[in-house]
Design a protein around this motif. Structure first.
Motif, short mmCIF file in Angstrom:
data_model
loop_
_atom_site.label_atom_id
_atom_site.label_comp_id
_atom_site.label_asym_id
_atom_site.label_seq_id
_atom_site.Cartn_x
_atom_site.Cartn_y
_atom_site.Cartn_z
N ILE A 608 19.71 -10.29 -5.14
CA ILE A 608 19.35 -8.91 -5.45
C ILE A 608 17.95 -8.82 -6.06
O ILE A 608 17.21 -7.87 -5.82
N ILE A 609 17.55 -9.85 -6.82
CA ILE A 609 16.20 -9.82 -7.41
C ILE A 609 15.13 -9.98 -6.34
O ILE A 609 14.11 -9.29 -6.35
N THR A 610 15.36 -10.90 -5.39
CA THR A 610 14.36 -11.09 -4.33
C THR A 610 14.24 -9.83 -3.47
O THR A 610 13.13 -9.47 -3.05
N GLU A 611 15.35 -9.13 -3.23
CA GLU A 611 15.27 -7.86 -2.50
C GLU A 611 14.56 -6.79 -3.32
O GLU A 611 13.76 -6.02 -2.81
N PHE A 612 14.85 -6.76 -4.62
CA PHE A 612 14.21 -5.79 -5.52
C PHE A 612 12.70 -6.00 -5.55
O PHE A 612 11.92 -5.05 -5.52
N LEU A 613 12.28 -7.27 -5.59
CA LEU A 613 10.84 -7.58 -5.67
C LEU A 613 10.11 -7.26 -4.37
O LEU A 613 8.88 -7.12 -4.36
N LYS A 614 10.86 -7.14 -3.26
CA LYS A 614 10.22 -6.74 -2.00
C LYS A 614 9.63 -5.34 -2.11
O LYS A 614 8.67 -5.01 -1.41
N MET A 615 10.20 -4.51 -2.97
CA MET A 615 9.64 -3.17 -3.19
C MET A 615 8.26 -3.26 -3.81
O MET A 615 7.45 -2.34 -3.70
N LEU A 616 8.00 -4.37 -4.50
CA LEU A 616 6.68 -4.59 -5.10
C LEU A 616 5.81 -5.48 -4.23
O LEU A 616 4.73 -5.91 -4.66
N GLY A 617 6.28 -5.78 -3.03
CA GLY A 617 5.46 -6.52 -2.09
C GLY A 617 5.69 -8.01 -2.05
O GLY A 617 5.05 -8.71 -1.27
N LEU A 618 6.59 -8.55 -2.88
CA LEU A 618 6.82 -9.99 -2.88
C LEU A 618 7.89 -10.34 -1.85
O LEU A 618 9.07 -10.09 -2.06
N THR A 619 7.46 -10.89 -0.73
CA THR A 619 8.40 -11.28 0.32
C THR A 619 8.55 -12.80 0.42
O THR A 619 9.30 -13.29 1.25
N ASN A 620 7.84 -13.52 -0.44
CA ASN A 620 7.87 -14.98 -0.42
C ASN A 620 9.02 -15.49 -1.28
O ASN A 620 8.85 -15.76 -2.47
N THR A 621 10.20 -15.61 -0.68
CA THR A 621 11.38 -16.08 -1.42
C THR A 621 11.21 -17.51 -1.90
O THR A 621 11.68 -17.88 -2.98
N GLY A 622 10.50 -18.33 -1.10
CA GLY A 622 10.26 -19.73 -1.49
C GLY A 622 9.48 -19.82 -2.80
O GLY A 622 9.79 -20.67 -3.65
N LEU A 623 8.50 -18.94 -2.97
CA LEU A 623 7.72 -18.92 -4.22
C LEU A 623 8.62 -18.55 -5.39
O LEU A 623 8.52 -19.17 -6.47
N PHE A 624 9.50 -17.57 -5.19
CA PHE A 624 10.41 -17.16 -6.27
C PHE A 624 11.31 -18.32 -6.68
O PHE A 624 11.53 -18.56 -7.88
N ILE A 625 11.85 -19.07 -5.70
CA ILE A 625 12.75 -20.19 -6.01
C ILE A 625 12.00 -21.28 -6.77
O ILE A 625 12.52 -21.86 -7.73
N LYS A 626 10.75 -21.57 -6.37
CA LYS A 626 9.95 -22.56 -7.08
C LYS A 626 9.71 -22.15 -8.54
O LYS A 626 9.84 -22.96 -9.46
N CYS A 627 9.38 -20.87 -8.73
CA CYS A 627 9.18 -20.37 -10.10
C CYS A 627 10.48 -20.43 -10.90
O CYS A 627 10.47 -20.76 -12.09
N LEU A 628 11.61 -20.11 -10.24
CA LEU A 628 12.91 -20.15 -10.91
C LEU A 628 13.23 -21.56 -11.38
O LEU A 628 13.66 -21.77 -12.53
N LEU A 629 13.02 -22.55 -10.54
CA LEU A 629 13.29 -23.94 -10.91
C LEU A 629 12.38 -24.40 -12.05
O LEU A 629 12.82 -25.11 -12.97
N ALA A 630 11.11 -23.98 -12.00
CA ALA A 630 10.16 -24.35 -13.07
C ALA A 630 10.58 -23.72 -14.40
O ALA A 630 10.54 -24.38 -15.45
N VAL A 631 10.98 -22.45 -14.35
CA VAL A 631 11.43 -21.77 -15.58
C VAL A 631 12.71 -22.40 -16.09
O VAL A 631 12.90 -22.58 -17.30
N PHE A 632 13.64 -22.73 -15.19
CA PHE A 632 14.87 -23.44 -15.57
C PHE A 632 14.53 -24.69 -16.37
O PHE A 632 15.06 -24.92 -17.47
N ALA A 633 13.66 -25.53 -15.80
CA ALA A 633 13.32 -26.81 -16.44
C ALA A 633 12.68 -26.59 -17.80
O ALA A 633 13.04 -27.25 -18.79
N ALA A 634 11.73 -25.64 -17.87
CA ALA A 634 11.04 -25.37 -19.14
C ALA A 634 12.01 -24.82 -20.18
O ALA A 634 11.95 -25.18 -21.36
N TYR A 635 12.92 -23.95 -19.74
CA TYR A 635 13.85 -23.35 -20.69
C TYR A 635 14.87 -24.36 -21.21
O TYR A 635 15.25 -24.30 -22.40
#
Length: 658
Positions: A608-635
């Protein structure tokens, strides 16, 4: 007489510094964050930027969210302090003080806390503002001197923040006055020992909570377009939050009871004390642990979304504004070459030269079955308009220098699996190419269409045949647009668009046309996403601090509650080594269970977040997953450090008594 109440208040803060200092620190942190947001919004330098209105709106919105969160966090933490000081309030009343005297102590206490927090927070804001502002300008790729508006921020935001927090502390005082009206010394003594009240029907509440979480997950997993995500995102969030609070105790208690039934595991000395202690803790602290899970989820989602949007900005800029300028208008009686010459002459009058390209374009709502495209007989729904994936862009590039190699058209698409072989029954030979490799740059019509595939023709007859076959009707609004794009040589001239607009308006009187400045629009887009990213970081920090404080106060509360219990256990033969081992197991499981909940919530929120972000122009799901994994590790790292630091507080309380 007032000096007596003031002295009692100061003495109480000093004696209970373990409770009050984190409270002051949290208040200071929120004061600084709100000061920074309001000061950036009011800074005179921002007014000179493209996107100044967008930046101001985002900063003001961030301030409002922080204010709401500050009110909830500060109020909750002050309640915890008063609960742990309830014995002291009871003692004052038993020694002869009246309730009005107790209220005067509260007044002086809150006034001292407010002034200390405000002074420290304001000083930190004054010192750090320009450094933070410089970082924000760096996000926007600006080289403006931050000292142009002076060394310090404007004073109005600081005054506004001071008044806001004065109102928050006044509310805390009013709450204490209201509570004090009906309290007796016995009530205060009971409050200090009271834990979380167990629900009357835990099984029903637990099932309801699981249903809420399941519904939230289902909404996320079944969301397949941005508009649906926009409508249902906050519904799903509220369901998961409500479900977490309702079901946390039931789910964890169920797991622990299964461990309790495993005799091999349970009847070991360290496991016995750890599991039995955990069952007690979860029952008495389910809301606090659920709050940590919810806050952790907020941190992960907000930071991941902010990083994804900001790092995806460059691609969005290239898709929306690949050229310096773009002129668009409906088809005309004259040829497109005529309007190219019109643009060239207008630029010449401005002493400018440019590389000019022209093309015709049209967008169609389509049905796609495999590689076969058919016409849609109805208008696009709102969901389809925002999704973009049900659209196909058709372009006529008659002057293309690209080698078609005998192909009827070139398909430009980021989707590897997207192919076309037939349109409305007509077989076509279509070659596929990456958009960046095609010489002519075709701007996306708007931010929601950046993931729309583009089909480029060179033959005008074939282009007309295909576009006519896909038209819903002969209404002129379904006719193609004519477009002229141009990259101007030399330095950027911010007045050029206005000057060209006047010239074109004179030539095209009473005719519709649009003229966009790609550089200004790129700056506007960057301002919006830099603002979202900055506010996301600020909100993430606010959630982080609240999480840290929740963990700290939880450790402190557990330590105060368990001190007598562990003292008894040591008297029965438990060594300090065994006590530490049991404590480590209990604390580890208690505080990492919310983290597990947070990670599961975040993973289920991904669709639902990746679909929501498409309204703001972010269609790169791969980038979102990479950021999610990086935030997971840091957190995880951050959470582990926080846990280890706060665990010392618990150990010091438990093991200091022999």
């Amino acid at each position: 007489m007032n000096s007596l109440y003031k002295n009692l208040a100061e003495d109480g803060i000093r004696r209970h510094k373990r409770l009050y200092y984190p409270f002051i620190g949290t208040t200071v942190f929120f004061i600084v964050l709100i000061n920074l947001c309001l000061s950036i919004s009011a800074d005179p330098v921002i007014e000179t930027f493209f996107g100044a209105t967008t930046i101001g709106t985002l900063m003001d919105l961030g301030s409002i969210i922080l204010l709401i969160f500050a009110l909830l966090t500060i109020s909750q933490n002050y309640n915890f302090i008063q609960k742990n000081k309830a014995d002291e309030s009871a003692l004052y009343l038993m020694l002869g003080m009246e309730k009005k005297h107790l209220i005067k102590i509260y007044l002086h206490e809150l006034l001292i806390l407010y002034l200390r927090s405000l002074i420290i927070g304001t000083l930190i804001s004054l010192i750090s503002y320009k450094l933070v502002f410089a970082g924000f300008l760096k996000l926007m790729n600006s080289d403006i001197n931050v000292l142009e508006s002076g060394i310090f921020p404007v004073i109005q935001p600081l005054v506004l923040t001071a008044l806001i927090f004065l109102a928050i502390f006044a509310l805390l005082l009013l709450k204490q006055i209201f509570k004090n009206r009906n309290f007796t010394p016995i009530n205060y003594m009971q409050e200090s020992k009271a834990g979380q009240k167990a629900p009357k029907h835990p099984a029903i509440i637990g099932i309801l909570g699981i249903i809420c979480i399941g519904l939230g997950y289902y909404i996320s997993l079944s969301t397949d377009n941005p508009m649906k995500a926009f409508r249902l995102f906050f519904v799903a969030v509220l369901l998961v939050i409500l479900g977490t609070y309702l079901a946390f105790s039931v789910i964890i208690s169920g797991i622990l009871k299964l461990l309790q039934k495993n005799k091999r595991f349970y009847y070991k000395k360290s496991n016995f004390t750890a599991v039995s202690g955990l069952i007690y803790r979860v029952k008495n602290s389910a809301n606090t642990l659920a709050s940590i899970a919810v806050l952790s989820t907020m941190v992960i989602v907000v930071l991941t979304s902010g990083f994804s949007l900001y790092f995806g900005t460059i691609k969005m800029q290239d898709q929306l504004y690949p050229t310096d300028y773009k002129m668009s208008f409906p088809k005309k009686e004259e040829s497109l070459d005529y309007y190219e010459k019109l643009v060239a002459n207008a630029l010449k009058e401005e002493n400018k030269t440019a590389k000019i390209n022209s093309f015709k374009s049209n967008y169609f709502i389509i049905d796609k079955n495999g590689t076969i495209i058919t016409k849609r007989d109805s208008e696009a729904t709102l969901e389809e308009e925002f999704g973009g994936s049900s659209f196909l862009g058709l372009y006529l590039d008659e002057n293309s220098t690209y080698n078609f190699n005998g192909a009827d058209a070139i398909l430009l698409s980021d989707d590897q699996g997207y192919n076309i072989t037939k349109i409305e029954g007509k077989d076509l030979k279509i070659n596929k190419e990456k958009e960046e490799n095609y010489p002519t740059k075709f701007p996306s019509t708007d931010i929601t269409m950046t993931n729309t595939s583009k089909l480029v023709f060179k033959d005008p007859k074939l282009f007309k045949e295909v576009t006519d076959s896909l038209k819903i009707s002969d209404d002129p609004r379904y006719d193609e647009n004519w477009n002229i794009t141009f990259d101007v040589d030399g330095p950027y001239d911010p007045q050029l668009k206005e000057n060209l607009w006047k010239k074109f308006a004179d030539k095209l009187s009473n005719q519709w046309f649009s003229l966009s400045d790609g550089r200004a629009d790129r700056a506007e887009l960057l301002a919006m996403y830099a603002g979202i990213f900055f506010v996301g970081i600020i909100l993430g920090l606010g959630f982080l601090v609240s999480t840290v404080l929740a963990i700290y106060y939880k450790q402190l509360s557990e330590g105060l509650d368990d001190r007598a219990r562990f003292k008894t256990m040591r008297q029965l033969g438990m060594t300090d080594k065994e006590a530490k081992k049991s404590i480590s197991k209990q604390m580890g499981l208690v505080f990492f269970l919310p983290l597990v909940f947070a990670f599961i919530h975040s993973l289920f929120a991904l669709p639902i977040i990746t679909e929501f972000l498409k309204m703001l122009g972010l269609t790169n799901t791969g980038l979102f997953i990479k950021c999610l994994l990086a935030v997971f590790a840091a957190y995880i790292l951050f959470y582990l450090i926080t846990f280890k630091m706060t665990e010392k507080t618990y150990n010091n309380i438990i093991l200091k008594e022999r």
